[in-house]
Design an enzyme around this catalytic site. Structure first.
Site, PDB file in Angstrom:
ATOM      1  N   SER A 179      -7.192  -4.252   6.166  1.00 17.14           N
ATOM      2  CA  SER A 179      -8.334  -3.374   6.411  1.00 17.14           C
ATOM      3  C   SER A 179      -9.171  -3.241   5.150  1.00 17.14           C
ATOM      4  O   SER A 179      -8.666  -3.341   4.040  1.00 17.14           O
ATOM      5  CB  SER A 179      -7.843  -1.998   6.848  1.00 17.14           C
ATOM      6  OG  SER A 179      -7.291  -2.095   8.133  1.00 17.14           O
ATOM      7  N   HIS A 215      -1.808 -11.548  11.514  1.00  6.35           N
ATOM      8  CA  HIS A 215      -1.436 -10.164  11.200  1.00  6.35           C
ATOM      9  C   HIS A 215      -1.133  -9.464  12.525  1.00  6.35           C
ATOM     10  O   HIS A 215      -1.808  -9.683  13.525  1.00  6.35           O
ATOM     11  CB  HIS A 215      -2.590  -9.476  10.458  1.00  6.35           C
ATOM     12  CG  HIS A 215      -2.317  -8.031  10.169  1.00  6.35           C
ATOM     13  ND1 HIS A 215      -1.226  -7.627   9.445  1.00  6.35           N
ATOM     14  CD2 HIS A 215      -2.982  -6.904  10.532  1.00  6.35           C
ATOM     15  CE1 HIS A 215      -1.233  -6.294   9.356  1.00  6.35           C
ATOM     16  NE2 HIS A 215      -2.285  -5.837  10.005  1.00  6.35           N
ATOM     17  N   GLU A 253       0.850  -1.184   0.000  1.00  7.24           N
ATOM     18  CA  GLU A 253       0.000   0.000   0.000  1.00  7.24           C
ATOM     19  C   GLU A 253       0.891   1.240   0.000  1.00  7.24           C
ATOM     20  O   GLU A 253       0.437   2.336   0.246  1.00  7.24           O
ATOM     21  CB  GLU A 253      -0.998  -0.027   1.155  1.00  7.24           C
ATOM     22  CG  GLU A 253      -0.412  -0.149   2.527  1.00  7.24           C
ATOM     23  CD  GLU A 253      -0.685   1.082   3.370  1.00  7.24           C
ATOM     24  OE1 GLU A 253       0.194   1.958   3.354  1.00  7.24           O
ATOM     25  OE2 GLU A 253      -1.752   1.148   4.008  1.00  7.24           O
ATOM     26  N   THR A 312     -11.144  -0.323  14.462  1.00  7.95           N
ATOM     27  CA  THR A 312     -10.166  -1.203  13.822  1.00  7.95           C
ATOM     28  C   THR A 312     -10.084  -2.560  14.519  1.00  7.95           C
ATOM     29  O   THR A 312      -9.593  -3.513  13.939  1.00  7.95           O
ATOM     30  CB  THR A 312      -8.765  -0.556  13.822  1.00  7.95           C
ATOM     31  OG1 THR A 312      -8.440  -0.189  15.163  1.00  7.95           O
ATOM     32  CG2 THR A 312      -8.713   0.657  12.936  1.00  7.95           C
ATOM     33  N   ASN A 357       4.706  -2.512  12.738  1.00  6.04           N
ATOM     34  CA  ASN A 357       3.820  -3.189  11.797  1.00  6.04           C
ATOM     35  C   ASN A 357       4.295  -2.914  10.375  1.00  6.04           C
ATOM     36  O   ASN A 357       4.290  -1.775   9.935  1.00  6.04           O
ATOM     37  CB  ASN A 357       2.392  -2.659  11.988  1.00  6.04           C
ATOM     38  CG  ASN A 357       1.390  -3.280  11.024  1.00  6.04           C
ATOM     39  OD1 ASN A 357       1.707  -4.243  10.316  1.00  6.04           O
ATOM     40  ND2 ASN A 357       0.184  -2.736  11.004  1.00  6.04           N
ATOM     41  N   CYS A 382      -3.274  -4.154   4.105  1.00  2.00           N
ATOM     42  CA  CYS A 382      -2.180  -5.051   4.520  1.00  2.00           C
ATOM     43  C   CYS A 382      -2.323  -6.465   3.962  1.00  2.00           C
ATOM     44  O   CYS A 382      -1.472  -7.315   4.214  1.00  2.00           O
ATOM     45  CB  CYS A 382      -2.132  -5.141   6.045  1.00  2.00           C
ATOM     46  SG  CYS A 382      -1.768  -3.570   6.835  1.00  2.00           S
TER      47      CYS A 382
END
Ligand SMILES: [Zn+2]
Lengths: 139, 350
Positions: free
Chosen positions: B299, B237, B82, B204, B269, B114
């Protein structure tokens, strides 16, 4: 939008910068980098293409540039070195990355790594090339 | 029985620079306990001459060393990121050319926050099983961005992982089965021309990360009849150092199975490399017969669950390239000022 660096030239030179494409002389056996139409050591035009990308290299000498040409301010200080590949003994002028000048020593082994070497302004091409750095793992 | 595809080579890359997270607290005035509440100490920061392409290149070179194959045999290069260097122009062709894979190959960039590289992995399994390609290269690489002063800045980090998918008979780990679960859940996004992403504060976690990972893993369990007790390791993740341990508990995995693949506490991350670098670290130390549950998440939102079985070929490949721990040990601490320069947070006239 003017380009400061010719797009056709960047395209033509991509194997040289990405794969370290070089010319081995079939007359004297020496390896030319960058490759040219004739051997710079003996003048022969009998050359074959090889790639130096899988070889480590030995640091021969280097210089530290604190006042580089415009466009390289964010990379200061620039370390430019001459390295010799371990097997083919080709000599290359290259950027040295991930090292402080104080961490370098004559004869140390370096390994090739792809990096961004310049950008043509905010909108032009990003140029990538092989540079050298101290190995992740000393073997 | 069909020869199931597997991972014939794996490799990762972590940039040299590390920002201790206390530096973010110092500059932005957060509560001092922020880093410990996230269970992250430092984050890896790509240098000014690095981006998702250069990091992906090094991860792929390590995967190629372990695969021991001629790069030109790779028939697909799928790049999950991304943080593409170009908005339009494939990164995958730069990588394919620089890795010696061109010109007879598929190549494209994938986007799913991700999770793009995990989608690339699922597609690669299909491409190899069907005989469309012999080998496929999957790369997950990100120089994750965060608005300076946003809580996201604590964890947005840089790293890359590459997997070469090929015939199971050559694999260090065979992928026995997989399962995917996606919905339209807007937990995190970045609009066009915006430099930094936004996230739905408090959104989230439960409806995004936990719901999707739990659903994907439970789906895999139902499909295969497997359960947590059937796995030696579990990798999720890892947006921070706490979520993976919580989701593991929800699914019945003890902490001990998760910790070996939990890399975020040391580097932050790394988005498309986040779960994959955990897998990479486990393959670095795994033994034949070990089993791994892998569950990346992205996401937007979606998660994949994979059941992976390590083969005897893992041992001969482990020493052929630097390990994740080699990169974890090679580090240089920087302060917020150097981090700001490296990540382009300082606005200069150029
Ligand atoms: Zn000659």
């Amino acid at each position: 939008m003017p380009m400061n660096y010719s797009v056709p030239r960047a395209w033509r030179e991509r194997k040289k910068y990405y794969r370290l494409e070089a010319a081995r002389c079939l007359s004297c056996g020496r390896v030319n980098y960058p490759p040219g139409p004739v051997c710079r050591y003996c003048g022969s035009d009998k050359l074959e293409k090889i790639e130096l990308i899988d070889e480590k290299a030995r640091l021969i000498t280097w210089t530290v540039i604190h006042v580089p040409v415009e466009g390289y301010e964010e990379h200061r200080p620039l370390i430019i070195g001459i390295v010799e590949t371990l097997d083919t003994k080709a000599r290359l002028l290259t950027r040295i990355v991930d090292a402080e000048p104080s961490e370098l020593s004559r004869g140390m082994i370096l390994e090739p790594v792809l990096r961004r070497i310049r950008e043509d302004g905010e909108a032009g091409l990003i140029h990538y090339a092989i540079t050298y750095r101290p190995p992740i793992k000393q073997v | 029985m069909v020869d199931k595809p597997g991972i014939v080579g794996w490799g990762s890359y972590i940039p040299l620079n590390r920002l201790p997270l206390d530096e973010i607290t110092r500059v932005w005035g957060f509560q001092p306990e922020m880093p410990s509440s996230l269970n992250v100490r430092e984050k890896a920061v790509a240098g000014r001459d690095e981006d998702s392409v250069t990091m992906g290149w090094e991860a792929a070179r390590n995967a190629l060393r372990r695969a021991g194959i001629d790069p030109s045999l790779i028939g697909a290069v799928w790049f999950g990121t991304e943080s593409k260097p170009y908005a339009v122009k494939p990164s995958a062709t730069i990588l394919a050319e620089a890795l010696g894979i061109t010109p007879v190959t598929m190549a494209s960039d994938m986007e799913f926050a991700c999770r793009a590289a995990s989608e690339a992995l699922r597609i690669s399994l299909a491409a190899v099983s069907s005989g469309l390609v012999r080998y496929a290269l999957v790369i997950g690489s990100d120089t994750a961005q965060a608005n300076p002063g946003d809580v996201l800045e604590y964890t947005a980090a840089s790293a890359a992982t590459a997997l070469i998918v090929g015939p199971g008979s050559e694999a260090a780990a065979v992928i026995e089965d997989s399962y995917t679960y996606v919905t339209d859940t807007p937990d995190f996004w970045r609009r066009a021309h915006q430099p930094y992403p936004l996230h739905g504060e408090g959104f989230t976690g439960a409806p995004a990360y936990f719901h999707h990972i739990v659903s994907a893993v439970k789906g895999l369990f139902e499909k295969t009849g497997l359960g947590p007790e059937d796995f030696t390791y579990a990798v999720f993740h890892q947006p921070n150092g706490t979520f993976p341990l919580r989701v593991a508990k929800m699914l019945g995995f003890p902490k001990e199975k998760v910790l070996p693949g939990l890399v975020t506490p040391y580097i932050g991350n790394s988005y498309n490399s986040s779960a994959l670098i955990g897998l990479s670290r486990i393959l670095d130390i795994a033994n034949p017969g070990d089993t791994i549950l892998l569950a990346p998440f992205g996401s937007g939102a979606g998660s994949d669950a994979y059941a992976i079985r390590v083969t005897e070929k893992v041992l001969e490949k482990q020493t052929l390239a630097p390990t994740v721990d080699d990169y974890l040990e090679r580090k240089k601490k920087i302060d917020y000022a150097l981090y700001a320069k490296h990540r382009g947070l300082i606005k200069r006239i150029r």
